[in-house]
Motif scaffolding. Structure first.
Motif, PDB file in Angstrom:
ATOM      1  N   THR A   1     -18.808  12.867 -39.164  1.00  0.00           N
ATOM      2  CA  THR A   1     -19.057  13.306 -37.795  1.00  0.00           C
ATOM      3  C   THR A   1     -19.901  12.259 -37.069  1.00  0.00           C
ATOM      4  N   LYS A   2     -19.424  11.775 -35.942  1.00  0.00           N
ATOM      5  CA  LYS A   2     -20.194  10.790 -35.191  1.00  0.00           C
ATOM      6  C   LYS A   2     -21.418  11.453 -34.559  1.00  0.00           C
ATOM      7  N   ILE A   3     -22.571  10.842 -34.723  1.00  0.00           N
ATOM      8  CA  ILE A   3     -23.810  11.355 -34.158  1.00  0.00           C
ATOM      9  C   ILE A   3     -24.086  10.648 -32.838  1.00  0.00           C
ATOM     10  N   VAL A   4     -24.211  11.422 -31.767  1.00  0.00           N
ATOM     11  CA  VAL A   4     -24.511  10.881 -30.435  1.00  0.00           C
ATOM     12  C   VAL A   4     -25.898  11.374 -30.041  1.00  0.00           C
ATOM     13  N   VAL A   5     -26.852  10.474 -29.979  1.00  0.00           N
ATOM     14  CA  VAL A   5     -28.244  10.836 -29.682  1.00  0.00           C
ATOM     15  C   VAL A   5     -28.552  10.563 -28.217  1.00  0.00           C
ATOM     16  N   LEU A   6     -29.013  11.598 -27.525  1.00  0.00           N
ATOM     17  CA  LEU A   6     -29.514  11.449 -26.163  1.00  0.00           C
ATOM     18  C   LEU A   6     -31.031  11.353 -26.277  1.00  0.00           C
ATOM     19  N   GLN A   7     -31.555  10.159 -26.097  1.00  0.00           N
ATOM     20  CA  GLN A   7     -32.970   9.911 -26.380  1.00  0.00           C
ATOM     21  C   GLN A   7     -33.783   9.798 -25.094  1.00  0.00           C
ATOM     22  N   HIS A   8     -34.850  10.580 -25.034  1.00  0.00           N
ATOM     23  CA  HIS A   8     -35.756  10.484 -23.883  1.00  0.00           C
ATOM     24  C   HIS A   8     -36.435   9.117 -23.895  1.00  0.00           C
ATOM     25  N   PRO A   9     -36.600   8.488 -22.739  1.00  0.00           N
ATOM     26  CA  PRO A   9     -37.196   7.142 -22.685  1.00  0.00           C
ATOM     27  C   PRO A   9     -38.571   7.041 -23.340  1.00  0.00           C
ATOM     28  N   ASP A  10     -39.346   8.120 -23.296  1.00  0.00           N
ATOM     29  CA  ASP A  10     -40.688   8.081 -23.875  1.00  0.00           C
ATOM     30  C   ASP A  10     -40.674   7.917 -25.388  1.00  0.00           C
ATOM     31  N   VAL A  23     -28.089   6.846 -26.691  1.00  0.00           N
ATOM     32  CA  VAL A  23     -28.088   6.632 -25.243  1.00  0.00           C
ATOM     33  C   VAL A  23     -29.451   7.078 -24.718  1.00  0.00           C
ATOM     34  N   ILE A  24     -30.100   6.210 -23.969  1.00  0.00           N
ATOM     35  CA  ILE A  24     -31.443   6.495 -23.475  1.00  0.00           C
ATOM     36  C   ILE A  24     -31.383   6.971 -22.031  1.00  0.00           C
ATOM     37  N   GLY A  25     -32.096   8.061 -21.746  1.00  0.00           N
ATOM     38  CA  GLY A  25     -32.122   8.565 -20.384  1.00  0.00           C
ATOM     39  C   GLY A  25     -32.658   9.973 -20.304  1.00  0.00           C
ATOM     40  N   GLU A  26     -32.419  10.592 -19.168  1.00  0.00           N
ATOM     41  CA  GLU A  26     -32.906  11.966 -18.947  1.00  0.00           C
ATOM     42  C   GLU A  26     -31.980  12.752 -18.037  1.00  0.00           C
ATOM     43  N   ASP A  80     -27.622   9.380 -16.249  1.00  0.00           N
ATOM     44  CA  ASP A  80     -27.881   8.548 -17.425  1.00  0.00           C
ATOM     45  C   ASP A  80     -26.853   8.768 -18.529  1.00  0.00           C
ATOM     46  N   PHE A  81     -26.367   9.996 -18.659  1.00  0.00           N
ATOM     47  CA  PHE A  81     -25.523  10.351 -19.805  1.00  0.00           C
ATOM     48  C   PHE A  81     -24.066  10.643 -19.455  1.00  0.00           C
ATOM     49  N   ALA A  82     -23.749  10.719 -18.155  1.00  0.00           N
ATOM     50  CA  ALA A  82     -22.419  11.178 -17.742  1.00  0.00           C
ATOM     51  C   ALA A  82     -21.288  10.373 -18.350  1.00  0.00           C
ATOM     52  N   SER A  83     -21.415   9.055 -18.350  1.00  0.00           N
ATOM     53  CA  SER A  83     -20.311   8.221 -18.833  1.00  0.00           C
ATOM     54  C   SER A  83     -20.011   8.468 -20.308  1.00  0.00           C
ATOM     55  N   VAL A  84     -21.047   8.774 -21.079  1.00  0.00           N
ATOM     56  CA  VAL A  84     -20.853   9.040 -22.509  1.00  0.00           C
ATOM     57  C   VAL A  84     -20.353  10.459 -22.734  1.00  0.00           C
ATOM     58  N   LEU A  85     -21.024  11.429 -22.120  1.00  0.00           N
ATOM     59  CA  LEU A  85     -20.668  12.825 -22.352  1.00  0.00           C
ATOM     60  C   LEU A  85     -19.275  13.164 -21.831  1.00  0.00           C
ATOM     61  N   ASN A  86     -18.876  12.546 -20.726  1.00  0.00           N
ATOM     62  CA  ASN A  86     -17.553  12.842 -20.158  1.00  0.00           C
ATOM     63  C   ASN A  86     -16.420  12.324 -21.036  1.00  0.00           C
ATOM     64  N   ASP A  87     -16.721  11.353 -21.885  1.00  0.00           N
ATOM     65  CA  ASP A  87     -15.688  10.796 -22.763  1.00  0.00           C
ATOM     66  C   ASP A  87     -15.571  11.521 -24.098  1.00  0.00           C
ATOM     67  N   LEU A  88     -16.481  12.438 -24.369  1.00  0.00           N
ATOM     68  CA  LEU A  88     -16.441  13.140 -25.649  1.00  0.00           C
ATOM     69  C   LEU A  88     -15.319  14.180 -25.663  1.00  0.00           C
ATOM     70  N   PRO A  89     -14.640  14.341 -26.798  1.00  0.00           N
ATOM     71  CA  PRO A  89     -13.611  15.385 -26.899  1.00  0.00           C
ATOM     72  C   PRO A  89     -14.288  16.755 -26.975  1.00  0.00           C
ATOM     73  N   LYS A 102     -11.782  20.615 -36.525  1.00  0.00           N
ATOM     74  CA  LYS A 102     -13.063  20.235 -37.122  1.00  0.00           C
ATOM     75  C   LYS A 102     -13.868  19.368 -36.158  1.00  0.00           C
ATOM     76  N   LEU A 103     -15.170  19.462 -36.300  1.00  0.00           N
ATOM     77  CA  LEU A 103     -16.038  18.662 -35.443  1.00  0.00           C
ATOM     78  C   LEU A 103     -15.814  17.174 -35.688  1.00  0.00           C
ATOM     79  N   THR A 104     -15.802  16.419 -34.603  1.00  0.00           N
ATOM     80  CA  THR A 104     -15.737  14.954 -34.708  1.00  0.00           C
ATOM     81  C   THR A 104     -17.014  14.317 -34.182  1.00  0.00           C
ATOM     82  N   HIS A 105     -17.752  15.043 -33.306  1.00  0.00           N
ATOM     83  CA  HIS A 105     -18.967  14.509 -32.685  1.00  0.00           C
ATOM     84  C   HIS A 105     -20.060  15.581 -32.650  1.00  0.00           C
ATOM     85  N   LEU A 106     -21.285  15.141 -32.928  1.00  0.00           N
ATOM     86  CA  LEU A 106     -22.443  16.017 -32.792  1.00  0.00           C
ATOM     87  C   LEU A 106     -23.427  15.355 -31.829  1.00  0.00           C
ATOM     88  N   VAL A 107     -23.793  16.067 -30.763  1.00  0.00           N
ATOM     89  CA  VAL A 107     -24.770  15.575 -29.797  1.00  0.00           C
ATOM     90  C   VAL A 107     -26.145  16.108 -30.194  1.00  0.00           C
TER      91      VAL A 107
END
Length: 203
Positions: free
Chosen positions: A33-42, A64-67, A71-80, A105-110
């Motif tokens: 399962t691909k792990i996609v981390v949305l990380q707060h800049p701090d 992906v760093i942001g809040e 910040d995250f639209a381009s990544v999240l919109n491409d997820l199945p 089955k899951l392919t990605h976990l945010v």
């Protein structure tokens, strides 16, 4: 006027040379399962942040760093959407132990990386996260991340939470991750005075 010397960092693990964790990095953990981390800049430059360790050890991870939504639209919109889940507590969540029954089955976990306050803010600011199926843990292992105070009794570090997930869902051995975490803790505490270090390791 004295100038402050900049600490030199290891070119592989990117920790300061004095607290390098390379000796604790073992074989890659091949997560399905691909792990996609949305990380707060701090969190990015915190020495105690564990996402950096996940990047050293996991075979398939994106950070992906942001809040905000921008910040995250381009990544999240491409997820199945049909095979992506968000690791987040709350109502209407799927217990991680029942994930094997999901179809497809899951392919990605945010995963959101930050303090609880910052994690909740990222969730609130990103409506697309609300549309994802959510996964949580009915039981969790003992928190081994003793050098950063847990905000909730059921808290795990990002590394421990991801490791627990891939162990159950992907069948991966998460011991290399825990070994690396404990190595980082050892490195971060080795210069502490004895009485300070004792506060973290007292029973």
């Amino acid at each position: 006027m004295k100038t402050k010397m900049k600490r030199s960092n290891c070119t592989k693990c990117h920790y300061p040379v004095t607290t390098c964790v390379c000796d604790y990095v073992t074989k890659k953990v091949n997560n399905r399962t691909k792990i996609v981390v949305l990380q707060h800049p701090d969190e990015v430059n915190l020495a105690k942040n564990t996402v950096r360790l996940l990047q050293l050890q996991l075979s398939d991870i994106q950070v992906v760093i942001g809040e905000s939504e921008n910040d995250f639209a381009s990544v999240l919109n491409d997820l199945p959407k049909e095979s992506t889940a968000l690791l987040y507590p709350g109502k209407d969540t799927i217990d991680v132990y029942n994930c094997s029954a999901l179809a497809p089955k899951l392919t990605h976990l945010v995963v959101i990386d930050g303090t609880w306050k910052k994690t909740n803010k990222i969730y609130a600011l990103n409506p697309c996260l609300h549309t994802l199926q959510k996964i949580s843990f009915s039981t969790i292992p003992e928190n081994q991340y003793r050098i950063r105070k847990a905000e909730q009794s059921y808290s795990l570090s990002t590394l421990e939470a991801v490791g627990h997930f891939i162990n159950i869902v992907d069948g991966c051995d998460n011991q290399p991750l825990l070994h690396l975490l404990n190595g980082m803790i050892e490195q971060q505490t080795k210069f502490m005075p004895g009485h300070v270090k004792a506060r973290y390791f007292e029973e």
